[in-house]
Design an enzyme around this catalytic site. Structure first.
Site, PDB file in Angstrom:
ATOM      1  N   CYS A   1       0.845  -1.200   0.000  1.00 44.28           N
ATOM      2  CA  CYS A   1       0.000   0.000   0.000  1.00 44.28           C
ATOM      3  C   CYS A   1       0.882   1.252   0.000  1.00 44.28           C
ATOM      4  O   CYS A   1       1.695   1.433   0.912  1.00 44.28           O
ATOM      5  CB  CYS A   1      -0.905   0.007   1.232  1.00 44.28           C
ATOM      6  SG  CYS A   1      -1.782   1.569   1.422  1.00 44.28           S
TER       7      CYS A   1
ATOM      8  N   HIS B   1      -8.380   7.306   3.074  1.00 42.80           N
ATOM      9  CA  HIS B   1      -7.833   8.571   2.577  1.00 42.80           C
ATOM     10  C   HIS B   1      -8.895   9.333   1.809  1.00 42.80           C
ATOM     11  O   HIS B   1      -9.897   8.766   1.373  1.00 42.80           O
ATOM     12  CB  HIS B   1      -6.623   8.325   1.664  1.00 42.80           C
ATOM     13  CG  HIS B   1      -6.987   7.757   0.311  1.00 42.80           C
ATOM     14  ND1 HIS B   1      -7.374   6.442   0.129  1.00 42.80           N
ATOM     15  CD2 HIS B   1      -7.028   8.328  -0.912  1.00 42.80           C
ATOM     16  CE1 HIS B   1      -7.619   6.235  -1.159  1.00 42.80           C
ATOM     17  NE2 HIS B   1      -7.434   7.362  -1.816  1.00 42.80           N
TER      18      HIS B   1
END
Lengths: 41, 302
Positions: free
Chosen positions: B32, B132
């Site tokens: 990630c 996010h």
């Protein structure tokens, strides 16, 4: 004759919440983009 | 730089950014790019081994340089968390970050609008599952905001009143209210275009994040957390959504605008999605198979 009503009781002004402060650190990335770190002050 | 092409029939800009085709697509958690860089692991977008909240320029931007900016806002280093799982204090700090970015990006010379948003869930098309959001600093006023601001300005000229203040006054019965506190209301608007669409709006007139005081910010953090928890309890799963902040634009153009945050979950039930199809995409006419009063009651009870 009616007695005048007493003044309403004084209510202390509620303390306003302050805006939270954050520490901010800006770092350039190798490709020229920027990265910013924020954390509680 | 992206190419801006004018759509003469719809009178709006289309942004062409072919390099975005190469952006990272569903990497495994071990790769990630939004996680901190753990010792001995691959270098991510964030080289520190830990962070609180981090913001960086998108590697595959739609706007950059003189055109504008595209930023990624990493809410937390915890890969498996979500916005609604953060503490009220953490969400309030995130609001501080959004406010700081709004102020800074609004000062860029060609930026006409700062748009804060989050895409959550694969159903929405998210390619990175790490919690996010994003910020687009556009070189033009995006068409939805342009229409909204024009409607508000027309209403102000005609009545002398804020259009959205009247929308909120229309919610006094509470039948479409999901939750509220002293400063904010969360409700399914009568004109919702998605079954579980929710607007979070300040009860008193505020134009955007830069106009909020400390009380507003703390109450906003509280109502966002409550609302997002209700969303995840609705079908006992992390509910996908688009979160769209409608702030006033930089400068004096949007002085009648009423700040609000719109949420559009695509689900119409736990396992059925509402797709934008012929009527919505081809004609711009939304057809809704749910009543705001019913979906608000469902959300209120979660």
């Amino acid at each position: 004759m009616q007695r005048p009503l007493p003044d309403p009781p004084r209510v202390a002004g509620r303390e306003k919440n302050k805006k939270r402060k954050l520490d901010k650190r800006v770092e350039p990335k190798p490709d020229g983009r920027y990265l910013i770190y924020y954390k509680p002050a | 730089m992206s190419e801006l092409r004018w759509h003469p029939l719809l009178e709006e800009w289309v942004t062409v950014a072919p390099w975005r085709q190469d952006r990272t697509y569903h990497p495994p958690a071990s790769h990630c790019p939004l996680c901190p860089t753990r010792p001995g692991m691959m270098l991510t977008e964030i080289p520190e081994p830990d962070y609180y909240i981090a913001v960086f320029e998108n590697r595959y931007p739609s706007y950059t340089g003189e055109q504008g900016r595209c930023e990624v806002v990493c809410y937390t280093p915890d890969h498996d968390s979500s916005l609604g799982e953060q503490s009220v204090e953490h969400i309030q700090d995130l609001i501080t970050v959004w406010r700081d970015r709004t102020a800074e990006l609004s000062r860029l010379p060609n930026v006409r609008y700062v748009y804060i948003f989050e895409n959550r869930g694969e159903a929405i098309g998210v390619t990175l599952s790490h919690p996010h959001g994003q910020i687009y600093a556009y070189p033009f006023l995006p068409p939805v905001l342009e229409r909204e601001l024009a409607a508000e300005a027309r209403h102000m000229r005609k009545t002398g009143r804020c259009l959205y203040c009247e929308v909120i006054e229309g919610e006094s019965s509470g039948v479409r209210t999901v939750t509220r506190n002293e400063h904010w209301i969360a409700f399914v608007p009568p004109f919702a275009r998605w079954p579980y669409e929710v607007h979070i709006a300040p009860v008193r007139h505020r134009g955007g994040l830069l106009d909020l005081d400390g009380d507003d910010e703390q109450s906003l953090a509280k109502i966002m957390k409550t609302m997002l928890q209700k969303y995840d309890r609705l079908f006992d799963m992390p509910l996908p959504y688009v979160m769209a902040m409608h702030q006033r634009p930089p400068g004096r153009g949007g002085r009648h605008h009423h700040f609000h945050i719109e949420f559009y979950p695509p689900n119409r039930s736990k396992d059925k999605l509402k797709y934008l199809a012929g009527s919505e995409l081809g004609a711009g006419a939304f057809i809704l198979d749910a009543r705001a009063e019913d979906t608000a009651a469902e959300l209120r009870g979660r």
